[in-house]
Design an enzyme around this catalytic site. Structure first.
Site, PDB file in Angstrom:
ATOM      1  N   CYS A  26       0.834  -1.206   0.000  1.00 15.10           N
ATOM      2  CA  CYS A  26       0.000   0.000   0.000  1.00 15.10           C
ATOM      3  C   CYS A  26       0.866   1.252   0.000  1.00 15.10           C
ATOM      4  O   CYS A  26       1.361   1.676   1.054  1.00 15.10           O
ATOM      5  CB  CYS A  26      -0.934   0.005   1.209  1.00 15.10           C
ATOM      6  SG  CYS A  26      -1.963   1.476   1.323  1.00 15.10           S
TER       7      CYS A  26
ATOM      8  N   CYS B 293      -0.580   4.124   2.144  1.00 17.45           N
ATOM      9  CA  CYS B 293      -0.400   3.939   3.587  1.00 17.45           C
ATOM     10  C   CYS B 293       1.028   4.226   4.034  1.00 17.45           C
ATOM     11  O   CYS B 293       1.264   4.829   5.086  1.00 17.45           O
ATOM     12  CB  CYS B 293      -0.749   2.509   3.993  1.00 17.45           C
ATOM     13  SG  CYS B 293      -2.292   1.888   3.332  1.00 17.45           S
ATOM     14  N   ASP B 294       2.004   3.779   3.243  1.00 18.23           N
ATOM     15  CA  ASP B 294       3.388   3.731   3.716  1.00 18.23           C
ATOM     16  C   ASP B 294       4.371   4.622   2.971  1.00 18.23           C
ATOM     17  O   ASP B 294       5.519   4.761   3.397  1.00 18.23           O
ATOM     18  CB  ASP B 294       3.901   2.283   3.631  1.00 18.23           C
ATOM     19  CG  ASP B 294       3.066   1.324   4.453  1.00 18.23           C
ATOM     20  OD1 ASP B 294       2.530   1.764   5.489  1.00 18.23           O
ATOM     21  OD2 ASP B 294       2.933   0.153   4.067  1.00 18.23           O
TER      22      ASP B 294
END
Length: 303
Positions: free
Chosen positions: A130, A133-134
């Site tokens: 992701c 997300c990261d």
């Protein structure tokens, strides 16, 4: 007793809930996380009608907003199995058993893993599925994106916001992504490519430090230094709980007709978990609208 239980609160599930609730049905939306599904992992959605550009989480919030006013019950839980006993379906979660006249499965799909040494050991320590997300954790790093489809190329472009460089590795000599996405990637000076190659091993002590790469044409193996690896090599359906119902194909995708009906009367499947060619937010919404209307017709005719 519910008129319909919808398992999964992605765009398909939320749309089905909207249509079913507007038909004055008693609706439960059962989800094990926050509403939105894969949209929550998407930075920019540029092909949803009405929005030139909107973030996935923002679109998810807009879709969920009207459901509470329509009386949709939002339940949390992970489904372990489903039983159908004549006209009544039972949904077993880890905490309770729910009963319903109809069931809509909208559980989506999850990112496939490579299955190479180091992948699981370094998951969340440099290995990610992701970028949204990261990505911010990898500022000024050299990153590797594995895959050649839309998701891989989209997320590679997104990662250039943070990374020093982004390299896309693909087992073929050309990308599978939409031409527009390919053009963006080729025009981005931060993006590089490793063609005809696959990842053999992800190495690192406490976090990712390098990747072993094999050229599928020559068999040559080489090591490349990367601070992170983002993997986009396909999807697998979230349908394990339905495996004994006889409604899936060999790969686990749920088989339906054009009315979203499965082989079991009163059970429907929509969105990414369904066997179909195109998995997009727009197609998920279309599936949800059809299923929401179908459960109303089914209940009217059978109860």
């Amino acid at each position: 007793m519910y008129d319909t239980i919808i398992i999964g609160a992605g765009p398909a599930g939320m749309t089905a809930a909207l249509y079913a609730a507007r038909s004055n049905l008693k609706v439960a939306l059962l989800e094990r996380g926050i509403p939105g599904g894969q949209m929550n992992n998407t930075s920019d959605i540029e092909n949803y009608p009405g929005y030139a550009n909107i973030s996935g989480p923002e679109l998810a919030e807009k879709m969920f907003e009207p459901l509470e006013n329509l009386g949709v019950e939002h339940l949390f839980g992970s489904v372990e199995k489903i039983e159908h006993q004549g006209a009544i379906k039972k949904v077993f979660t880890e905490d309770e058993v729910l009963e319903t006249k109809t069931l809509i499965i909208a559980t989506g799909a999850f990112h496939r893993h490579l299955g190479v040494p180091g992948e699981e050991e370094l998951n969340s320590r440099g290995v990610s599925y992701c970028a949204v997300c990261d990505g911010a954790f990898f500022r000024d790093e050299d990153l590797l994106v594995v895959g050649g489809g839309d998701s891989a190329v989209e997320e590679a472009v997104f990662l250039t916001r943070f990374a020093k460089t982004v390299t896309i590795i693909h087992r073929r000599d050309e990308l599978r992504a939409q031409k527009l996405l390919q053009e963006r990637a080729f025009a981005n000076e931060k993006i590089h490519f490793i063609w005809d190659s696959v990842v053999k091993e992800i190495k690192g002590d406490k976090r990712v430090s390098s990747v072993m790469v094999e050229n599928v044409k020559t068999g040559e193996i080489s090591e490349h230094e990367f601070g992170g690896v983002f993997i986009y090599v396909g999807l697998d359906p979230v349908s394990e709980f339905a495996k004994d119902l006889g409604i899936t194909n060999e790969a686990g995708w749920i088989v339906t007709d054009n009315h979203m009906k499965t082989a079991i009367s009163g059970i429907y499947a929509i969105g990414d978990v369904r066997e179909k060619d195109l998995r997009q937010v727009t197609t998920a919404v279309g599936d949800g609208a059809v299923a929401g209307q179908e459960v109303y017709k089914y209940i009217t005719e059978n109860f």
